[in-house]
Design a protein around this motif. Sequence first.
Motif, PDB file in Angstrom:
ATOM      1  N   ASP B 263       0.831  -1.205   0.000  1.00  0.00           N
ATOM      2  CA  ASP B 263       0.000   0.000   0.000  1.00  0.00           C
ATOM      3  C   ASP B 263       0.868   1.257   0.000  1.00  0.00           C
ATOM      4  OD1 ASP B 263      -2.900  -1.058   1.924  1.00  0.00           O
ATOM      5  OD2 ASP B 263      -2.029  -1.748   0.047  1.00  0.00           O
ATOM      6  N   LEU B 264       1.982   1.193   0.762  1.00  0.00           N
ATOM      7  CA  LEU B 264       2.871   2.350   0.811  1.00  0.00           C
ATOM      8  C   LEU B 264       3.493   2.603  -0.565  1.00  0.00           C
ATOM      9  CD1 LEU B 264       4.700   2.016   4.230  1.00  0.00           C
ATOM     10  CD2 LEU B 264       2.977   3.692   3.531  1.00  0.00           C
ATOM     11  N   GLU B 265       3.895   1.501  -1.203  1.00  0.00           N
ATOM     12  CA  GLU B 265       4.432   1.623  -2.555  1.00  0.00           C
ATOM     13  C   GLU B 265       3.436   2.291  -3.481  1.00  0.00           C
ATOM     14  OE1 GLU B 265       5.612  -2.146  -4.099  1.00  0.00           O
ATOM     15  OE2 GLU B 265       7.330  -2.229  -2.739  1.00  0.00           O
ATOM     16  N   LEU B 266       2.200   1.798  -3.365  1.00  0.00           N
ATOM     17  CA  LEU B 266       1.139   2.340  -4.208  1.00  0.00           C
ATOM     18  C   LEU B 266       0.980   3.839  -3.963  1.00  0.00           C
ATOM     19  CD1 LEU B 266      -1.206   1.534  -6.163  1.00  0.00           C
ATOM     20  CD2 LEU B 266      -2.661   1.427  -4.145  1.00  0.00           C
ATOM     21  N   LEU B 267       1.022   4.208  -2.672  1.00  0.00           N
ATOM     22  CA  LEU B 267       0.855   5.611  -2.303  1.00  0.00           C
ATOM     23  C   LEU B 267       1.969   6.450  -2.925  1.00  0.00           C
ATOM     24  CD1 LEU B 267      -1.228   6.991  -0.449  1.00  0.00           C
ATOM     25  CD2 LEU B 267       0.545   7.060   1.298  1.00  0.00           C
TER      26      LEU B 267
END
Lengths: 279, 278
Positions: B263-267
């Motif tokens: 999710d952090l990567e996506l963000l």
Amino acid sequence: MSTDNTRPSLYQSVISGWSAFWVIRGHLSPRIYLLFALTGMLLPLAAWWWLSASGLMDKVFMPGPIDVLLRLYTWFKDDDLLGDMWISTYRVAAGFSLSAILAIPLGIMIGSYRPVQALLEPLTDFIRYMPAVAFIPLVMLWVGIDESSKIAIIFIGTFFQMVLMIAEDVRRVPITQIEAAQTMGATRSEIVSLVIIPSAKPALLDTLRVTMGWAWTYLVVAELVAANSGLGYAILRAQRFMQTDKIFAGIILIGLIGLAIDQLFRWLHRKNFPWLYKK
Amino acid sequence: MNTKISIESAGKTFGDGNIIALQDVNLAIGSNEFVTFVGASGCGKSTLLRCIGGLETLSSGSINVDGVPVSGPGVDRAMVFQHYSLYPWLSVIDNIKFTRLLQINREDITSADVETASGRADALIDLMGLNHVRDAYPNQLSGGMQQRVAIARALLPRPQILLMDEPFGALDAQTREVMHDMILHVSKLEKTTIVFVTHDVEEAIYLGQRVVVMAPRPGRIDSICQVVLPAQRNQDMKLSPEFVQQKKAILTRIRETAGMHTDLELLERMTRQAEADQ
Ligand SMILES: Nc1ncnc2c1ncn2[C@@H]1O[C@H](COP(=O)(O)OP(=O)(O)OP(=O)(O)O)[C@@H](O)[C@H]1O
Ligand SMILES: [Mg+2]
């Protein structure tokens, strides 16, 4: 200092009262509800009255409320109004009861047991889409034109829908209610009789109420083509004699009987399922 | 420690075997132990609980209760669900007596049994503080009251094991605290073995003697945390350094196993995209 906060102006209170009316799923006091309901009933009546009195339409085609009332009276006095009402109600009651007696256990079985569902539901679904009215000629050939043919048509018209709706009602019983019973050691038949049926009962009664309306529709269809008595038949004969007022009277009468039965079902609902009405 | 429930290399798959809800789960739960389960959503907590309860069957491995393999639901293992499990057409007291209704139906009990059951139902009503709503219907009660009824109903036949799946998940914080002390009280009084699933790490530590942290994809036990608090719990302990320490440690395990980095990567990707667009 302004007084705005303490005493709203008339304009403001009208506006806020107005918007309070339109709260989504809001509440209405019983008196105002009744007022609206009466308006909804009386407005069309007034429009009808005006239309028939205005002379815009020929009286032969558009009789007024008074004409219809008078016709009801002569129908009652000279023709057999009560007999017609009785025979029609009897046919509906017989066809509907037959439907319900068979559909309720069948629907419960379909909704509870997967194999029964697989066996019967696709078939029922298929038959449901066959127009019941198209069965009339067949019914007349098979059972003639006596009482049983009318009952058979009502049965065909309501039974298959009823089975499917009841099965759906049963399937809507929350799975946690069933699983809770399982963890309390209930056997399968106990789950059906002590959880599924009581849980689905209110929905079942509603299903019966809705299908009762359809039963009246099929009654009229049956009486229009295959009867020599009853309200539907009276309507058909009235058409032959250009008695539009009698057609009106017949239609309104069926509507009123339907409304009364509907209210009876709602009353039964409140009477039998008090937990739904206590909050 | 007497082993009450023993879970041995338990595995459970759904679908065509492509969803591995549980993989090689091993755990022994003692008599009158209070074990709580936490873990990221989808890590198989509910599935494991339902397997113990007999509502699901394992794909591999075994679960034994008192040395006997679980083969289906049974009155020795009561279950409390998050909601919608009460019977809305029965009054509070009749909901609580539902198991007796089953037995009366079977006509295999004596009137003496009914008497004791009534006594027990009354005692449970007292214990749960339900006296004033005894004859009310469930939908007239608040969520907290409804869960009290559900717990009382589960306890009526004196189950040896109480399985609870996020039973207080829908309650507000204050009601929850009251329910926590109530359930701890029940566990002492009734000597019930309690397996308790929750999303709330604080709740898990406060209630549990051990906190089992599960990890998803495939669902498995990540670590087991022995709670260091004294046996008699009170709300102030939630502020103690030990408590906070354990809470931190468990939260870290959950975060690490939950796969939040994607999710952090996506963000980050989205942020870069937004910057590029400007
Ligand atoms: N009946 C089922 N059919 C298919 N897949 C299922 C079924 N029940 C659970 N699963 C899957 O198994 C996995 C574990 O589910 P489970 O409900 O046990 O997780 P959980 O830890 O209780 O999650 P949550 O914290 O969200 O309640 C999930 O991937 C879920 O999608
Ligand atoms: Mg869950």
